[in-house]
Design an enzyme around this catalytic site. Structure first.
Site, short mmCIF file in Angstrom:
data_model
loop_
_atom_site.label_atom_id
_atom_site.label_comp_id
_atom_site.label_asym_id
_atom_site.label_seq_id
_atom_site.Cartn_x
_atom_site.Cartn_y
_atom_site.Cartn_z
N GLU A 88 0.87 -1.16 0.13
CA GLU A 88 -0.14 0.22 0.02
C GLU A 88 0.75 1.15 -0.02
O GLU A 88 0.66 2.42 -0.65
CB GLU A 88 -1.14 -0.01 1.27
CG GLU A 88 -1.94 -1.19 1.21
CD GLU A 88 -1.41 -2.28 1.85
OE1 GLU A 88 -0.32 -2.51 2.01
OE2 GLU A 88 -2.16 -3.37 1.76
N PHE B 257 -6.02 0.02 5.64
CA PHE B 257 -4.61 0.00 4.64
C PHE B 257 -4.50 1.29 3.93
O PHE B 257 -3.51 1.66 3.67
CB PHE B 257 -4.46 -1.13 4.04
CG PHE B 257 -4.77 -2.34 4.83
CD1 PHE B 257 -4.29 -2.68 6.29
CD2 PHE B 257 -5.62 -3.40 4.31
CE1 PHE B 257 -4.87 -3.74 7.09
CE2 PHE B 257 -6.00 -4.58 4.84
CZ PHE B 257 -5.56 -4.70 6.18
#
Lengths: 321, 280
Positions: A62, A87
């Site tokens: 991410e 995330f």
């Protein structure tokens, strides 16, 4: 009257994103979709099938995805990042802070599976702090639509809006009741569902429908209730908030988020500065969630319709003091 | 396009600027800046096709990203000396109301800066995104980036390195300043980087090595790197430099990573660096 608001159908808000991004992708050649191994969760199938050249698979990475999105804007692209809310925020806060927010990059951070209604996966994934983190970032626009239709409308609208945006939505099937064409959604403009004089119920995200349900019960009890959807937590529609609370003189805030840092804090801030009133808060209270069904979790953590009714009656009583 | 002799003169002036800027505010990072001066000079005065009439999108030109943002003095001096803004503005470095923040930012709209950097490990991802944007725009120009070797401790780099190899981002030339030093000491002691060449190649990159303080080698290797682009692989240059290069008492030590010279040290440093273009 709130009793006139009816459910069109039950759909996942994330599905509104999937439908919106596909429609947007077909008409706007600058739109790029990035994912961190969650294409299925975001209903990206049609986009990937029809517009594969503008879909970027980042793998489970991410931080890198946020940086790549920032870079894509240098060259005029409009990147949409897709991963779970946890995330999309906490895991990559510094990347968002430096490469996106401080650098004022036109990235749309799209976050699904927010809050308790993620359900059985439990507290590791049920982020309840994301709205607070994101609204703290200078220049960040923070939007949490209330249903499928509104999520689709917001997905389309943010492409026309210059600047970084955090767009939050969720996993479960949920009451879909706003206009199908999205014409009742304007970024930064509070959505008033009913006008009343006894209490204002401010809500965001999934809890907007719970607020309407609570409002219906309160109307049956004889109260005059104003229900307002604050889908844009930042920038806040201060004018609409002050207008309402200066009339009702008390409020309840409803959010699928920690009351410390979320909608409740924002409304309190506006009230304290402009028109101090008693406020009751419906949201999680400095706690993590746990595994369970969405219905069980909202009930256990006090985010259900009866909790809003109770909070409203309590705050009306406090007002009368 | 400046040739080697002229580039050496420019580099001498940029090194003067660096020590004067850091001395003036008694803060900043001279060590890495001096080490990378020859690279910056070559990049902006020879290698890149770029336009000092700054446009954020950088379409139709080569663009550069500095990931290890703490070496902002060399970046600012190079930008000013290559025409992005008036060299007089270098005197505002790190001062209140300046566009020359401690670490580079876009926030104050300083021409030449396309993303904020300083929090380490983020620049590779941004450079990759910009390289992808060039591909989307059918823009055949290149993206260059610079990274510290200590900075490679940050995991985001390896996410980015893996991505660039997998997605064949072959319009990117990423250079690592391989000076072997980081704040707490030699990289070999703080966190051993191992064989960087093998690591990059394992992630599907083409790699080159160069002496970043030998202008002839920098020009030759950068030209070679450019020739390797467009072949389905990103290009990495492992650039050996000496921290503090050009100032004998700073050279080769991590001690000068983030401290400023005093008046005597400034005088000693400037005596070793000919004023070739006029001080700001």
């Amino acid at each position: 009257m709130l009793k006139d608001i009816t459910v069109l159908n039950e759909k996942e808000t994330r599905g509104g994103f999937g439908e919106g991004i596909y429609e947007l992708g077909k008409k706007n050649p600058n739109v790029i979709v990035l994912t961190a191994d969650l294409a299925g969760s975001f209903k990206l199938g049609p986009f990937m099938k029809e517009i594969p050249e503008r879909f970027i698979q980042c793998g489970i990475a991410e931080a890198n995805m946020m940086g790549i999105a920032a870079g894509l804007t240098i060259g005029g692209k409009i990147p949409y990042t897709t991963t779970f809310a946890n995330f999309s925020t906490g895991r990559v806060y510094d990347q968002i802070r430096q490469s996106i927010a401080y650098s004022n990059k036109n990235v749309k951070i799209c976050a699904s599976h927010a809050g308790l209604t993620l359900g059985e996966d439990g507290a590791t994934h049920q982020i309840l702090e994301d709205l607070g983190m994101m609204k703290m970032l200078p220049g960040m626009t923070v939007i949490n639509p209330c249903d499928f239709n509104q999520t689709k409308a917001a997905t389309l609208a943010v492409a026309e809006f210059e600047g970084p945006v955090y767009l939050r939505f969720g996993r479960p099937k949920w009451a879909n009741f706003t206009k199908e064409d999205g014409s009742d959604f304007v970024i930064g403009k509070a959505q008033v569902f009913s006008e009343g004089t006894d209490v204002t119920i401010f809500a965001i995200g999934h809890l907007v429908w719970k607020a309407i349900e609570a409002g219906k019960i309160l109307e049956e009890k004889g109260y005059s209730v104003e229900v307002i959807n604050i889908h844009t937590l930042k920038p806040l529609d201060t004018e609409a908030i002050v207008k309402s609370i200066s009339k009702t003189k008390c409020a309840v805030t409803c959010e699928e988020h920690n009351i410390w840092g979320g909608l409740g804090d924002s409304i309190s801030h506006v009230a304290a500065k402009n028109f101090p009133i008693p406020i009751e808060y419906v949201g999680t209270n400095d706690t993590f969630g746990e595994s369970g069904t969405p219905v069980q979790l909202l009930k256990k953590y006090g985010l259900d319709t009866p909790n809003i009714v109770e909070a409203a009656e309590k705050v009306i009583a406090r007002k009368k003091g | 396009m400046a040739e080697v002799a002229e580039l050496k003169d420019i580099a001498s002036q940029i090194r003067r600027d660096i020590v004067r800027m850091v001395h003036a505010v008694q803060s900043g990072h001279p060590g890495g800046s001096l080490g990378c001066t020859d690279f910056f000079t070559a990049l902006y005065f020879n290698v890149m096709q770029h336009n000092p009439a700054f446009n954020m999108d950088g379409v139709g030109e080569d663009i550069f990203f500095l990931s290890n943002g703490h070496i902002s003095p060399v970046f600012y001096s190079t930008l000013a000396r290559s025409g992005y803004f008036d060299v007089k503005e270098l005197s505002t470095f790190r001062k209140i109301d300046s566009r020359l923040q401690g670490h580079p930012t876009t926030h104050e709209h300083l021409p030449g800066i396309r993303v904020a950097s300083g929090s380490l490990g983020q620049g590779m991802s941004v450079a990759i995104g910009a390289a992808l944007a060039k591909k989307f725009n059918n823009d055949s120009h290149l993206v260059y980036s610079l990274h510290g070797d200590g900075e490679l401790d940050e995991g985001q780099n390896w996410e980015a390195i893996m991505f660039a190899g997998h997605h064949k981002v072959d319009n990117l030339v990423a250079t690592v300043d391989w000076n072997g030093q980081q704040i707490d000491g030699p990289t070999s002691k703080v966190m051993d980087l191992g064989d960087l060449r093998v690591k990059f190649e394992a992630f599907k990159w083409l790699t080159l090595e160069m002496d970043g303080n030998d202008m002839d080698d920098v020009i030759a290797t950068m030209a070679k790197a450019k020739g390797l682009t467009g072949q389905g692989k990103p290009v990495c240059i492992l650039m050996k430099t000496a921290m503090g290069k050009g100032v004998d008492f700073m050279e080769g030590s991590h001690e000068w990573h983030g401290i400023a010279p005093n008046n005597d040290q400034l005088a000693k440093a400037l005596a070793q660096l000919p004023e070739t273009l006029g001080d700001y």
